[in-house]
Write an enzyme that holds these catalytic residues in place. Structure first.
Site, mmCIF file in Angstrom:
data_model
loop_
_atom_site.group_PDB
_atom_site.id
_atom_site.type_symbol
_atom_site.label_atom_id
_atom_site.label_comp_id
_atom_site.label_asym_id
_atom_site.label_seq_id
_atom_site.Cartn_x
_atom_site.Cartn_y
_atom_site.Cartn_z
ATOM 1 N N HIS A 37 -13.329 -29.047 38.589
ATOM 2 C CA HIS A 37 -12.350 -28.540 39.332
ATOM 3 C C HIS A 37 -10.926 -28.648 38.882
ATOM 4 O O HIS A 37 -10.199 -27.359 38.615
ATOM 5 C CB HIS A 37 -12.309 -29.383 40.913
ATOM 6 C CG HIS A 37 -11.105 -29.094 41.630
ATOM 7 N ND1 HIS A 37 -10.794 -27.858 42.248
ATOM 8 C CD2 HIS A 37 -10.192 -29.669 41.997
ATOM 9 C CE1 HIS A 37 -9.669 -27.898 42.899
ATOM 10 N NE2 HIS A 37 -9.314 -29.280 42.831
ATOM 11 N N HIS A 63 -3.867 -33.299 39.199
ATOM 12 C CA HIS A 63 -3.494 -33.363 40.313
ATOM 13 C C HIS A 63 -4.468 -34.119 41.187
ATOM 14 O O HIS A 63 -3.850 -34.489 42.368
ATOM 15 C CB HIS A 63 -3.678 -31.691 40.695
ATOM 16 C CG HIS A 63 -4.582 -31.124 41.235
ATOM 17 N ND1 HIS A 63 -5.629 -30.584 40.191
ATOM 18 C CD2 HIS A 63 -5.170 -31.170 42.152
ATOM 19 C CE1 HIS A 63 -6.634 -30.128 40.799
ATOM 20 N NE2 HIS A 63 -6.602 -30.260 42.196
ATOM 21 N N ASP A 64 -5.770 -34.439 41.233
ATOM 22 C CA ASP A 64 -6.428 -35.308 41.955
ATOM 23 C C ASP A 64 -6.565 -36.708 41.471
ATOM 24 O O ASP A 64 -7.386 -37.373 42.264
ATOM 25 C CB ASP A 64 -7.729 -34.591 42.330
ATOM 26 C CG ASP A 64 -7.651 -33.225 43.468
ATOM 27 O OD1 ASP A 64 -6.723 -33.480 43.935
ATOM 28 O OD2 ASP A 64 -8.691 -32.508 43.319
ATOM 29 N N GLU A 67 -4.918 -39.400 43.743
ATOM 30 C CA GLU A 67 -5.529 -39.101 45.291
ATOM 31 C C GLU A 67 -7.120 -39.776 45.351
ATOM 32 O O GLU A 67 -7.401 -40.390 46.393
ATOM 33 C CB GLU A 67 -5.489 -37.606 45.793
ATOM 34 C CG GLU A 67 -5.643 -37.387 46.932
ATOM 35 C CD GLU A 67 -5.263 -36.136 47.431
ATOM 36 O OE1 GLU A 67 -6.178 -35.474 48.035
ATOM 37 O OE2 GLU A 67 -4.257 -35.565 46.983
ATOM 38 N N ASP A 68 -7.864 -39.374 44.121
ATOM 39 C CA ASP A 68 -9.320 -39.613 44.164
ATOM 40 C C ASP A 68 -9.722 -40.611 43.197
ATOM 41 O O ASP A 68 -11.280 -40.806 43.089
ATOM 42 C CB ASP A 68 -9.815 -38.269 44.087
ATOM 43 C CG ASP A 68 -9.684 -37.215 45.245
ATOM 44 O OD1 ASP A 68 -9.443 -37.741 46.009
ATOM 45 O OD2 ASP A 68 -9.781 -36.169 45.043
ATOM 46 N N ASP A 124 -4.854 -24.705 43.051
ATOM 47 C CA ASP A 124 -5.889 -25.642 43.662
ATOM 48 C C ASP A 124 -6.624 -24.791 44.961
ATOM 49 O O ASP A 124 -7.746 -24.805 45.276
ATOM 50 C CB ASP A 124 -4.973 -26.852 44.272
ATOM 51 C CG ASP A 124 -6.058 -27.656 44.690
ATOM 52 O OD1 ASP A 124 -7.265 -28.009 44.229
ATOM 53 O OD2 ASP A 124 -5.608 -28.312 45.810
#
Length: 184
Positions: A37, A63-64, A67-68, A124
């Site tokens: 991704h 980018h994630d 957050e993840d 995204d």
């Protein structure tokens, strides 16, 4: 930066993201490695958006991560600098908030985001919506897919005027989804 330094920075960033996302999988039937991704988001920026800004591409790859994964903004700043960290901060949801509030805030903050953050958000959304167009994620209903498309369209509305190519691709996706939904 010379060519060698640019390549080294991209490889270092991709490796960092791959390590952070190593055990994660997408919610599709094939359980695709999650790292596909962020790499795909960065690729959309280059191939379709014509974006070659190192901080933007690095932020797309990362980018994630906050957050993840267990990644912190301090880590991003330490390894990739203030600019990249700033973009990642702008596109990172606060997971301590309820999901609906996070979604509402994405819509609210989209118009006031930096140009760089808007680019990452557009790519995204394009990547995620293409995935949804191909296949409904495991344990998702068609209604949930439709809700995601509607919400994403609201976010994208706030990003308008950023990149004509990405916006056109998104508009075409929204149109196809709307046509498909209306023909069912």
């Amino acid at each position: 930066m010379n060519n060698e330094e640019l390549v080294a920075a991209i490889v270092k960033c991709t490796n960092f993201a791959a390590i952070k996302h190593t055990s994660q999988r997408r919610c599709n039937a094939a359980k695709t490695p999650y790292i596909n991704h962020p790499i795909g988001v960065a690729n959309i920026l280059v191939e379709e958006g014509g974006i070659y800004s190192l901080p933007v591409i690095m932020a797309a790859l990362l980018h994630d991560t906050v957050e993840d994964t267990d990644t912190t903004f301090d880590e991003i700043k330490e390894h990739f600098g203030e600019k990249v960290c700033g973009i990642v901060k702008e596109v990172t949801d606060d997971k301590s908030l309820p999901k609906q509030e996070r979604k509402r805030l994405q819509i609210l903050h989209a118009p006031s985001s930096s140009y760089e953050a808007k680019l990452v958000k557009l790519a995204d959304k394009l990547y995620n919506l293409r995935d949804l167009e191909k296949e409904t994620p495991v344990e998702w209903t068609e209604e949930r897919v439709d809700e995601y498309f509607k919400w994403a369209e609201s976010v994208v509305r706030g990003l308008k005027g950023t990149n004509a190519n990405l916006e056109q691709a998104l508009d075409e996706l929204f149109q196809r989804h709307s046509t498909k939904k209306n023909n069912i």
